[in-house]
Design an enzyme around this catalytic site. Sequence first.
Site: not given
Length: 273
Positions: A67, A130
Amino acid sequence: MKQRIGIVAKKLSHSLSPIIHNEWIKKNNINAEYICFEIKESELQSFYDEFKKDKNFLGFNVTVPYKENFFHMCNNISKQASSIGSLNLIYKKNNLIYGDNTDYIGFAKTYKKIINKKIQSTLLIGAGGAARSVLKFLNDQKIEHIDILARTKNKKRSLSEIMKFENFYTKTNNVKEKKYDLIINASDAGMKNKKLLDKEIYKLIPLASYAIDIIYNPLSTKFLKVAKKAQTPHIGGLNMLLEQAKPSFDRWFGSNVEITKNLESKLIRKLKK
């Protein structure tokens, strides 16, 4: 020619995203397919370069551990993703490539589904992509006391530059005497084929008012089992998975899809196999 969307990660055997998106593709009669792309870190740039050239490749989701990698590759980052420092969505629009973060939306909907009082203190486990989305949401809720527990300190500086928290710990001993309104597992600990959390963390859950585990595989993690036994209001990661998937699909196809009970049941059956 069939259009493509997909998900990029190092390992994807656990992913339910193809089931979700291919179900929506079928319901909307779209000539497309959602594909898993398992890629080594050394191959990310070449993959991204090929994606940019392929007109039928509309975009992809990004999951652990890439990410933050794609955050630094993509030039057009949304305000939301910029404020978090990671992204989970890449899409094309008007011949440009954009990056966004729908994990924030997914977590926000999950949080609001079970929490009905003002939270004063939170223990956030994890400091990856996250966890960054979760921390941004907690900051936006103006939660004053946030402790982060992570395996190493290497994310502390980058987090502190754009978000607020009270303490950043790497040892469970630092939190074992504390009581929190909310405990959130935003790490991969407890995921299928991964190690469990430290046993001292599980002792904190019965003392908390709420517990959230963003893991969805297994459906019932040890974290959630402890919460259930202690009658601590709790929720797992399946809701977050669905809620972050919806805006991704909407960006790729301009379709306002619906999260149905049938789709949720289909995922639950898959996880129970």
